[in-house]
Design a protein around this motif. Structure first.
Motif, PDB file in Angstrom:
ATOM      1  N   ALA A  15      67.276 -43.537  16.913  1.00  0.00           N
ATOM      2  CA  ALA A  15      67.995 -42.997  15.603  1.00  0.00           C
ATOM      3  C   ALA A  15      67.432 -42.136  14.548  1.00  0.00           C
ATOM      4  N   VAL A  16      66.206 -42.673  14.470  1.00  0.00           N
ATOM      5  CA  VAL A  16      65.374 -42.059  13.588  1.00  0.00           C
ATOM      6  C   VAL A  16      65.266 -40.391  14.064  1.00  0.00           C
ATOM      7  N   ASP A  17      64.774 -40.349  15.406  1.00  0.00           N
ATOM      8  CA  ASP A  17      64.658 -39.098  15.915  1.00  0.00           C
ATOM      9  C   ASP A  17      65.799 -38.180  15.709  1.00  0.00           C
ATOM     10  N   PHE A  18      67.103 -38.874  16.081  1.00  0.00           N
ATOM     11  CA  PHE A  18      68.487 -37.880  15.862  1.00  0.00           C
ATOM     12  C   PHE A  18      68.668 -37.457  14.336  1.00  0.00           C
ATOM     13  N   LYS A  19      68.292 -38.631  13.380  1.00  0.00           N
ATOM     14  CA  LYS A  19      68.506 -38.299  12.070  1.00  0.00           C
ATOM     15  C   LYS A  19      67.531 -37.177  11.607  1.00  0.00           C
ATOM     16  N   ASN A  20      66.461 -37.121  11.975  1.00  0.00           N
ATOM     17  CA  ASN A  20      65.450 -36.059  11.661  1.00  0.00           C
ATOM     18  C   ASN A  20      65.472 -34.791  12.158  1.00  0.00           C
ATOM     19  N   LYS A  21      66.296 -34.831  13.257  1.00  0.00           N
ATOM     20  CA  LYS A  21      66.385 -33.495  14.063  1.00  0.00           C
ATOM     21  C   LYS A  21      67.861 -33.050  13.914  1.00  0.00           C
ATOM     22  N   PHE A  22      68.724 -33.764  13.377  1.00  0.00           N
ATOM     23  CA  PHE A  22      70.248 -33.255  13.415  1.00  0.00           C
ATOM     24  C   PHE A  22      70.310 -32.429  12.211  1.00  0.00           C
ATOM     25  N   ASP A  23      71.196 -31.395  12.377  1.00  0.00           N
ATOM     26  CA  ASP A  23      71.435 -30.484  11.100  1.00  0.00           C
ATOM     27  C   ASP A  23      72.625 -29.984  11.510  1.00  0.00           C
ATOM     28  N   GLY A  24      73.734 -30.614  10.867  1.00  0.00           N
ATOM     29  CA  GLY A  24      75.080 -30.498  10.899  1.00  0.00           C
ATOM     30  C   GLY A  24      75.631 -29.209  10.226  1.00  0.00           C
ATOM     31  N   LEU A  25      74.728 -28.509   9.485  1.00  0.00           N
ATOM     32  CA  LEU A  25      75.156 -27.284   8.759  1.00  0.00           C
ATOM     33  C   LEU A  25      75.053 -26.026   9.855  1.00  0.00           C
ATOM     34  N   CYS A  26      73.986 -26.318  10.472  1.00  0.00           N
ATOM     35  CA  CYS A  26      73.485 -24.983  11.305  1.00  0.00           C
ATOM     36  C   CYS A  26      74.319 -24.651  12.490  1.00  0.00           C
ATOM     37  N   MET A  27      74.844 -23.670  12.549  1.00  0.00           N
ATOM     38  CA  MET A  27      76.084 -23.194  13.439  1.00  0.00           C
ATOM     39  C   MET A  27      75.189 -22.849  15.002  1.00  0.00           C
ATOM     40  N   ASP A  28      74.040 -22.463  14.960  1.00  0.00           N
ATOM     41  CA  ASP A  28      73.420 -22.154  16.360  1.00  0.00           C
ATOM     42  C   ASP A  28      72.299 -22.533  16.398  1.00  0.00           C
ATOM     43  N   CYS A  29      71.741 -23.768  16.350  1.00  0.00           N
ATOM     44  CA  CYS A  29      70.410 -24.415  16.265  1.00  0.00           C
ATOM     45  C   CYS A  29      70.436 -25.065  17.787  1.00  0.00           C
ATOM     46  N   ASP A  30      69.044 -25.170  17.954  1.00  0.00           N
ATOM     47  CA  ASP A  30      68.791 -25.690  19.478  1.00  0.00           C
ATOM     48  C   ASP A  30      68.298 -27.141  18.945  1.00  0.00           C
ATOM     49  N   ASN A  31      69.096 -28.109  18.810  1.00  0.00           N
ATOM     50  CA  ASN A  31      68.762 -29.479  18.501  1.00  0.00           C
ATOM     51  C   ASN A  31      68.836 -30.329  19.615  1.00  0.00           C
ATOM     52  N   ASP A  32      67.451 -30.911  20.070  1.00  0.00           N
ATOM     53  CA  ASP A  32      67.476 -31.608  21.166  1.00  0.00           C
ATOM     54  C   ASP A  32      66.881 -33.038  20.647  1.00  0.00           C
ATOM     55  N   PHE A  33      67.642 -33.855  21.183  1.00  0.00           N
ATOM     56  CA  PHE A  33      67.307 -35.458  20.881  1.00  0.00           C
ATOM     57  C   PHE A  33      66.967 -36.289  22.003  1.00  0.00           C
ATOM     58  N   GLY A  34      65.983 -37.302  21.431  1.00  0.00           N
ATOM     59  CA  GLY A  34      65.586 -38.246  22.446  1.00  0.00           C
ATOM     60  C   GLY A  34      64.335 -38.430  22.654  1.00  0.00           C
ATOM     61  N   VAL A  35      63.785 -39.369  22.616  1.00  0.00           N
ATOM     62  CA  VAL A  35      62.405 -40.054  22.857  1.00  0.00           C
ATOM     63  C   VAL A  35      62.114 -40.855  23.826  1.00  0.00           C
ATOM     64  N   PRO A  36      61.126 -40.641  24.651  1.00  0.00           N
ATOM     65  CA  PRO A  36      60.304 -39.682  24.845  1.00  0.00           C
ATOM     66  C   PRO A  36      60.739 -38.593  25.621  1.00  0.00           C
ATOM     67  N   ALA A  38      64.090 -35.739  26.080  1.00  0.00           N
ATOM     68  CA  ALA A  38      65.560 -35.112  25.699  1.00  0.00           C
ATOM     69  C   ALA A  38      66.667 -35.874  26.418  1.00  0.00           C
ATOM     70  N   ILE A  39      67.769 -36.314  25.699  1.00  0.00           N
ATOM     71  CA  ILE A  39      68.942 -36.723  26.442  1.00  0.00           C
ATOM     72  C   ILE A  39      70.124 -35.972  25.905  1.00  0.00           C
ATOM     73  N   TYR A  40      69.971 -35.156  24.879  1.00  0.00           N
ATOM     74  CA  TYR A  40      71.091 -34.351  24.473  1.00  0.00           C
ATOM     75  C   TYR A  40      70.633 -33.181  23.837  1.00  0.00           C
ATOM     76  N   GLN A  41      71.479 -32.055  24.333  1.00  0.00           N
ATOM     77  CA  GLN A  41      70.958 -30.636  23.944  1.00  0.00           C
ATOM     78  C   GLN A  41      72.142 -29.934  23.295  1.00  0.00           C
ATOM     79  N   SER A  42      72.162 -29.681  21.837  1.00  0.00           N
ATOM     80  CA  SER A  42      73.422 -29.201  21.220  1.00  0.00           C
ATOM     81  C   SER A  42      73.323 -27.699  21.581  1.00  0.00           C
ATOM     82  N   GLY A  43      74.485 -27.354  21.722  1.00  0.00           N
ATOM     83  CA  GLY A  43      74.845 -25.816  22.101  1.00  0.00           C
ATOM     84  C   GLY A  43      74.747 -24.747  21.092  1.00  0.00           C
ATOM     85  N   GLY A  44      75.277 -23.684  21.452  1.00  0.00           N
ATOM     86  CA  GLY A  44      75.279 -22.627  20.270  1.00  0.00           C
ATOM     87  C   GLY A  44      75.846 -21.274  20.996  1.00  0.00           C
ATOM     88  N   LEU A  45      75.377 -20.235  20.488  1.00  0.00           N
ATOM     89  CA  LEU A  45      76.226 -19.326  20.993  1.00  0.00           C
ATOM     90  C   LEU A  45      75.585 -18.754  22.343  1.00  0.00           C
TER      91      LEU A  45
END
Length: 87
Positions: A15-36, A38-45
């Motif tokens: 949860a802390v990893d997600f909170k620290n890495k999530f940027d909801g305002l970024c349209m095309d960011c590469d936000n990978d979440f998960g420790v140790p 990565a379990i989720y990779q946010s998409g973009g263009l």
């Protein structure tokens, strides 16, 4: 008891990893979440949003093994304390 504490600790770390890495305002960011792993990779263009199933499986293995190990340690400590009081 040790298994539950370990699982809750891993959930808190995730949860802390997600909170620290999530940027909801970024349209095309590469936000990978998960420790140790990565379990989720946010998409973009350039690439799609996806769940990384291998990372999810590996995290499950890591959490399970660490939980069993910590649970065994707590079991042994409590058993030793119980035997010590019984004598």
């Amino acid at each position: 008891m040790g298994t539950s504490v370990s699982i809750l600790a891993w959930v808190a770390v995730m949860a802390v990893d997600f909170k620290n890495k999530f940027d909801g305002l970024c349209m095309d960011c590469d936000n990978d979440f998960g420790v140790p792993f990565a379990i989720y990779q946010s998409g973009g263009l350039a690439h799609a949003t996806k769940i990384l199933w291998t990372g999810l499986l590996l995290n499950f293995v890591v959490v399970s093994l660490s939980s069993l190990f910590l649970g065994f340690i707590v079991f042994r400590l409590l058993d030793r304390e119980r035997r010590h009081r019984g004598n």
